[in-house]
Motif scaffolding. Structure first.
Motif, short mmCIF file in Angstrom:
data_model
loop_
_atom_site.label_atom_id
_atom_site.label_comp_id
_atom_site.label_asym_id
_atom_site.label_seq_id
_atom_site.Cartn_x
_atom_site.Cartn_y
_atom_site.Cartn_z
N ALA A 23 -24.45 22.75 6.32
CA ALA A 23 -24.03 21.35 6.17
C ALA A 23 -25.22 20.46 5.84
CB ALA A 23 -23.34 20.87 7.44
N GLY A 24 -26.35 20.69 6.50
CA GLY A 24 -27.54 19.89 6.20
C GLY A 24 -27.97 20.06 4.75
N GLY A 25 -27.87 21.27 4.24
CA GLY A 25 -28.21 21.52 2.85
C GLY A 25 -27.28 20.79 1.89
N PHE A 46 -14.88 6.99 8.12
CA PHE A 46 -15.98 7.93 7.94
C PHE A 46 -16.30 8.10 6.46
CE2 PHE A 46 -11.97 10.27 8.56
CZ PHE A 46 -11.86 10.96 7.36
N VAL A 47 -17.43 8.74 6.21
CA VAL A 47 -17.79 9.15 4.85
C VAL A 47 -17.24 10.55 4.65
CG1 VAL A 47 -19.67 9.68 3.27
CG2 VAL A 47 -19.85 7.71 4.81
N CYS A 48 -16.51 10.76 3.56
CA CYS A 48 -15.89 12.05 3.29
C CYS A 48 -16.56 12.71 2.09
CB CYS A 48 -14.40 11.88 3.00
SG CYS A 48 -13.54 13.42 2.60
N LEU A 49 -17.00 13.96 2.27
CA LEU A 49 -17.56 14.75 1.18
C LEU A 49 -16.64 15.95 0.95
CD1 LEU A 49 -20.10 13.36 2.74
CD2 LEU A 49 -21.46 14.89 1.32
N PRO A 50 -15.78 15.92 -0.07
CA PRO A 50 -14.87 17.04 -0.33
C PRO A 50 -15.61 18.20 -1.00
CG PRO A 50 -14.55 15.32 -1.96
CD PRO A 50 -15.57 14.79 -0.99
N ARG A 53 -11.91 22.26 -2.86
CA ARG A 53 -10.47 22.09 -3.03
C ARG A 53 -9.99 23.31 -3.81
NH1 ARG A 53 -10.98 18.67 0.19
NH2 ARG A 53 -10.19 16.53 0.21
N SER A 54 -9.26 24.19 -3.16
CA SER A 54 -8.85 25.43 -3.80
C SER A 54 -7.43 25.77 -3.35
CB SER A 54 -9.80 26.58 -3.42
OG SER A 54 -9.40 27.80 -4.00
N GLY A 55 -6.43 25.42 -4.19
CA GLY A 55 -5.05 25.69 -3.84
C GLY A 55 -4.65 24.96 -2.57
N ASP A 56 -4.20 25.70 -1.57
CA ASP A 56 -3.77 25.11 -0.30
C ASP A 56 -4.92 24.91 0.68
OD1 ASP A 56 -1.15 25.09 -1.18
OD2 ASP A 56 -0.64 27.00 -0.25
N PHE A 57 -6.15 25.20 0.27
CA PHE A 57 -7.27 25.16 1.20
C PHE A 57 -8.29 24.10 0.79
CE2 PHE A 57 -5.57 29.46 1.11
CZ PHE A 57 -5.28 29.67 2.45
N GLY A 58 -8.93 23.50 1.78
CA GLY A 58 -9.95 22.51 1.50
C GLY A 58 -11.00 22.47 2.59
N VAL A 59 -12.22 22.09 2.21
CA VAL A 59 -13.33 21.93 3.14
C VAL A 59 -13.96 20.57 2.88
CG1 VAL A 59 -15.56 22.79 3.92
CG2 VAL A 59 -13.80 24.42 3.19
N CYS A 60 -14.14 19.78 3.93
CA CYS A 60 -14.80 18.49 3.81
C CYS A 60 -15.85 18.34 4.91
CB CYS A 60 -13.81 17.34 3.96
SG CYS A 60 -12.61 17.19 2.62
N LEU A 61 -16.88 17.58 4.62
CA LEU A 61 -17.77 17.09 5.66
C LEU A 61 -17.37 15.65 5.95
CD1 LEU A 61 -21.31 18.36 4.56
CD2 LEU A 61 -19.80 19.32 6.29
N HIS A 62 -17.19 15.34 7.24
CA HIS A 62 -16.86 13.99 7.67
C HIS A 62 -18.04 13.44 8.45
CE1 HIS A 62 -12.22 14.82 7.51
NE2 HIS A 62 -12.78 14.76 6.33
N THR A 170 -18.54 16.25 11.36
CA THR A 170 -17.75 17.46 11.53
C THR A 170 -17.61 18.19 10.20
OG1 THR A 170 -15.60 16.41 11.10
CG2 THR A 170 -16.38 16.40 13.38
N VAL A 171 -17.38 19.49 10.30
CA VAL A 171 -16.91 20.28 9.17
C VAL A 171 -15.41 20.42 9.36
CG1 VAL A 171 -17.08 22.45 7.91
CG2 VAL A 171 -19.08 21.56 9.12
N ALA A 172 -14.63 19.91 8.41
CA ALA A 172 -13.18 19.89 8.53
C ALA A 172 -12.55 20.84 7.52
CB ALA A 172 -12.64 18.48 8.31
N LEU A 173 -11.76 21.78 8.03
CA LEU A 173 -11.05 22.74 7.18
C LEU A 173 -9.57 22.39 7.22
CD1 LEU A 173 -13.73 24.24 7.89
CD2 LEU A 173 -12.44 26.37 7.76
N GLY A 174 -8.95 22.29 6.03
CA GLY A 174 -7.53 22.00 5.95
C GLY A 174 -6.78 23.10 5.24
N ARG A 175 -5.61 23.46 5.78
CA ARG A 175 -4.73 24.43 5.14
C ARG A 175 -3.36 23.79 4.99
NH1 ARG A 175 -3.26 29.80 8.34
NH2 ARG A 175 -2.14 28.21 9.54
N GLN A 176 -2.94 23.59 3.74
CA GLN A 176 -1.67 22.92 3.46
C GLN A 176 -0.50 23.69 4.05
OE1 GLN A 176 -2.10 20.10 1.62
NE2 GLN A 176 0.02 19.44 1.86
#
Length: 231
Positions: A23-25, A46-50, A53-62, A170-176
């Motif tokens: 995440a620091g990198g 918060f500041v969101c860094l997406p 974004r891959s199909g039903d999956f996503g990773v963001c830094l908040h 946080t590292v936020a993982l989303g699954r649709q």
């Protein structure tokens, strides 16, 4: 790192040793202009860094930071996701408060709001007023600190608070999830409208991201030592 790699690190309990450096990198690269990942001011504060974004999956830094103010609210902080959330706390203290939501105005004692459907396209959020009135009140809450991970199912109305100081990441993982929707609660008299997610001044945002990268580096060794002592 991508969604599945990060999920496995969290599930295996190795995230405190691997995710901070990654995440620091990411933050250093975005701050220096070496990465195309945008850093956006999110309406939820918060500041969101997406990152993915891959199909039903996503990773963001908040990133919650006092250096970058939140985007203006047009509804409220009470919302629910169309995706299952798995999150890892890089530093700070995050408290999620679930809301008890009942259809209709109901008896006195709760806040009455309208449900908005949130449809996002790139940097623009369309908030569609449904006319559906609900009453809500605070329910159970859970607190998570540096090195903790937590889950939140799709469809659960909640609000997120940052405690013990203004900083957190946080590292936020989303699954649709099938059939779900992103929803927000807002005033009964607010019509449908659009909101554009904004970028802060480039210099201010870069400074905030570099500061967050330092906070991650400072928090990681202390947590790693605590983890090793507990073994």
């Amino acid at each position: 790192m991508r969604y599945e790699e990060i999920r496995q690190e969290i599930r295996a309990g190795t995230a405190p040793r691997t995710l901070p450096a990654w995440a620091g990198g990411v933050l250093d690269d975005v701050a220096a202009g070496r990465s195309p990942v945008p850093a956006m001011r999110h309406p939820l504060g918060f500041v969101c860094l997406p990152v993915e974004r891959s199909g039903d999956f996503g990773v963001c830094l908040h990133i919650w930071t006092p250096e970058v103010g939140p985007a203006p609210f047009t509804t409220s902080a009470v919302h629910c996701h169309s995706w299952d959330l798995l999150s890892f706390v890089l530093y700070g203290t995050v408290r999620n408060v679930r809301m008890d939501v009942q259809e209709g105005p109901g008896p006195a004692g709760g806040d009455v709001q309208q449900v908005f459907e949130v449809v996002s396209q790139g940097e623009v959020d369309e908030l569609r007023a449904t006319g559906r009135a609900v009453q809500y009140s605070p329910g159970p809450s859970s607190t998570h600190r540096t090195g903790d991970s937590y889950t939140l199912p799709a469809g659960v109305f909640h609000t997120t608070l940052i405690e013990e100081g203004p900083d957190a990441a946080t590292v936020a993982l989303g699954r649709q999830t099938p059939g779900g929707g992103d929803l927000s609660l807002g005033p009964l008299d607010t019509p449908s409208h659009h909101v554009r997610r904004s970028r802060s001044d480039d210099a201010a945002m870069a400074a905030a991201l570099r500061r967050s990268a330092r906070r991650i580096a400072d928090a990681a060794p202390a947590h790693a030592a605590t983890t090793e002592e507990a073994r």
